[in-house]
Design a protein around this motif. Structure first.
Motif, PDB file in Angstrom:
ATOM      1  N   TRP A 197     -31.141  77.080 -33.658  1.00  0.00           N
ATOM      2  CA  TRP A 197     -30.237  76.794 -32.542  1.00  0.00           C
ATOM      3  C   TRP A 197     -30.834  75.759 -31.602  1.00  0.00           C
ATOM      4  O   TRP A 197     -30.118  74.916 -31.038  1.00  0.00           O
ATOM      5  N   ILE A 257     -30.197  72.417 -33.174  1.00  0.00           N
ATOM      6  CA  ILE A 257     -28.807  71.979 -33.019  1.00  0.00           C
ATOM      7  C   ILE A 257     -28.599  71.362 -31.633  1.00  0.00           C
ATOM      8  O   ILE A 257     -27.965  70.307 -31.487  1.00  0.00           O
ATOM      9  N   LEU A 292     -30.135  67.913 -31.628  1.00  0.00           N
ATOM     10  CA  LEU A 292     -29.331  66.907 -32.323  1.00  0.00           C
ATOM     11  C   LEU A 292     -28.196  66.403 -31.437  1.00  0.00           C
ATOM     12  O   LEU A 292     -27.928  65.201 -31.370  1.00  0.00           O
ATOM     13  N   VAL A 293     -27.519  67.321 -30.753  1.00  0.00           N
ATOM     14  CA  VAL A 293     -26.442  66.912 -29.842  1.00  0.00           C
ATOM     15  C   VAL A 293     -27.006  66.074 -28.700  1.00  0.00           C
ATOM     16  O   VAL A 293     -26.411  65.067 -28.283  1.00  0.00           O
ATOM     17  N   VAL A 339     -26.088  69.087 -37.913  1.00  0.00           N
ATOM     18  CA  VAL A 339     -25.659  70.381 -37.371  1.00  0.00           C
ATOM     19  C   VAL A 339     -25.075  71.247 -38.485  1.00  0.00           C
ATOM     20  O   VAL A 339     -25.365  72.449 -38.582  1.00  0.00           O
ATOM     21  N   LEU A 373     -26.213  74.907 -39.625  1.00  0.00           N
ATOM     22  CA  LEU A 373     -25.298  76.029 -39.447  1.00  0.00           C
ATOM     23  C   LEU A 373     -25.089  76.823 -40.730  1.00  0.00           C
ATOM     24  O   LEU A 373     -24.898  78.045 -40.690  1.00  0.00           O
TER      25      LEU A 373
END
Length: 479
Positions: free
Chosen positions: A145, A148, A151-152, A399, A403
């Motif tokens: 998490w 993620i 990355l954003v 992502v 996921l």
């Protein structure tokens, strides 16, 4: 006939094939600024993006097993990449075009081949995942998490920067400075006089420790500092910095905070007049020193000190993992010796370093792909908008990979391992062809430079064959 123009007839633009792309425009070579210090940056970006798992895991792991006896390979690897980078820079300095555009002049799809290979090599967000894992040693939490969110954040950072290269350069400078702080603190608090005495082993006991596996050692030799698509992006970075004929090409700007501009499909060349040749010699001298004093020096010093730090803390310990878990073991020893604060600082700087590498990897992958698409396939498109679309596509793929639980998917790792060496093998040969055929005789690479790039061609070819031979059975076994 004057010396600069001997051996050629007609215009410098006549040397460029036009069956795929148009003839470049002839202009004067811009003079380098009086204060060339303002142009320092692309080598730092290359070093910053390249300082990742190899510098924090691979070479320190080797040092933990065999001491400093293999650090010499880092210098050989970095110097090989120096000559490779300089041939990439030579073409862009002289034309304002990226080398992928130059390759596409031979065959339209060469650029697409390298862009796709770069994308495949970077499908698994390994650097963001490694950064998240190191951060979790400090703050806890699930690395997936955290990765993620990272990355954003990378997508937002690259999107919101008014001029992307300026932001990337500043980020990598901060990263390099942070690693420098870590080295200075370790030099005073961790590395003893006995450890410092091991430095001469780099020369006096230099060897190839085959007991660690030839593929691992050859990979460390070939990819010290950078590798794969990152070297190709040296064209894009020096062009955005305004080196040579790249000064005529617009930079990638944010569609949100800046005015996006479209780069021309073809570049610019200069005639080898005495004035232009005097300017060229100053540009070429500066570009070489910039790479030597930033990319080469920073990379080799960092590898040397991270290896020495590992030697000082975990040398001879059994069962150390050759993965990000190795850094956890090293950090625990540092915390025990110096204090919990230093173990945390070590992990934080490592996490920040790998985050900076992940940002640079997304940037250069998107740059290469956008440049190729704009030049050869969708010439009416805006390169800045293509770039940002690809950035977010890469973020979305990363992502999605995380996921669905593919934390270390074997297939993607095998692709990455195989593609990197193959890319460098191919473009080492193409660079020699490109710069010997398309540049005027006065600025073509000489025998020494050709020999250096030729060494890289042989090295990366051998690495490709070895890696494919080792990894393909694993891939079939996974299927």
């Amino acid at each position: 006939m004057s010396e600069p123009t001997r051996g050629m007839r007609g215009s410098a633009a006549d040397l460029f094939p036009t069956h795929v792309l148009g003839r470049p425009e002839v202009r004067e070579l811009p003079p380098p600024p009086l204060n060339t210090g303002k142009l320092i940056g692309p080598g730092i970006v290359a070093a910053g993006v390249g300082l990742s798992s190899g510098e924090f895991i691979l070479y320190p792991y080797i040092a933990s097993q065999v001491g400093m006896a293999f650090v010499w390979a880092a210098l050989v690897g970095v110097m090989t990449q120096f000559f490779l980078n300089m041939e990439i820079e030579r073409y862009t300095l002289a034309t304002g075009e990226t080398v992928l555009t130059g390759f596409s002049r031979f065959w339209r799809h060469w650029g697409l081949v390298f862009a796709l290979m770069t994308c495949f090599a970077n499908l698994w967000p390994g650097w963001a995942t490694s950064s998240a894992t190191m951060l979790s040693y400090i703050v806890g939490g699930e690395p997936r998490w955290i990765a993620i969110v990272m990355l954003v954040a990378i997508g937002l950072i690259l999107t919101m920067a008014p001029v992307v290269y300026v932001m990337l350069e500043r980020l990598q400078m901060v990263k390099v400075a942070a690693v420098g702080v870590l080295i200075l603190i370790a030099a005073f608090f961790v590395i003893t006089a006995e450890d410092w005495a091991a430095l001469p082993e780099i020369v006096t006991q230099a060897r190839i420790p085959t007991e660690l596996g030839f593929a691992l050692l050859l990979g460390a030799l070939a990819f010290a500092g950078a590798g794969g698509g990152q070297n190709l992006c040296q064209s894009n970075w020096i062009r955005d910095k305004g080196f040579g004929m790249g000064k005529y090409v617009p930079r990638i700007k944010s569609p949100v905070t800046g005015q996006p501009e479209a780069a021309p499909s073809t570049g610019f060349v200069f005639e080898p007049t005495p004035e232009n040749m005097a300017r060229w010699r100053r540009w070429w001298r500066f570009a070489n020193w910039e790479q030597l004093l930033t990319f080469v020096l920073i990379t080799f010093v960092t590898i040397t000190f991270t290896s020495l730090l590992a030697y000082a803390t975990v040398f001879g310990r059994e069962g150390l993992p050759n993965s990000v878990a190795f850094v956890q073991s090293e950090g625990l020893v540092l915390a025990d010796r110096v204090g919990g604060w230093f173990g945390g600082l070590f992990w934080f700087i490592g996490a920040f370093s790998l985050f900076g590498a992940a940002t640079g990897i997304v940037d250069y992958t998107a740059r290469l792909a956008a440049d190729v698409l704009r030049t050869s396939y969708v010439r009416g498109a805006n390169e800045s908008r293509l770039y940002f679309g690809i950035v977010w596509a890469l973020v979305a793929v990363g992502v999605a990979v995380l996921l669905i639980g593919l934390t270390q998917p074997l297939v993607l790792l095998v692709i990455s391992a195989c593609v990197g060496g193959l890319m460098m093998f191919l473009y080492s040969g193409l660079l020699i062809l490109l710069n010997r055929r398309m540049l005027v005789p006065a600025i073509r690479p000489g025998p020494g430079r050709i020999a250096a790039v030729g060494f890289g061609f042989v090295l990366f070819g051998a690495l490709s064959i070895l890696t494919l031979g080792q990894q393909l059975p694993k891939l079939w076994g996974a299927g």
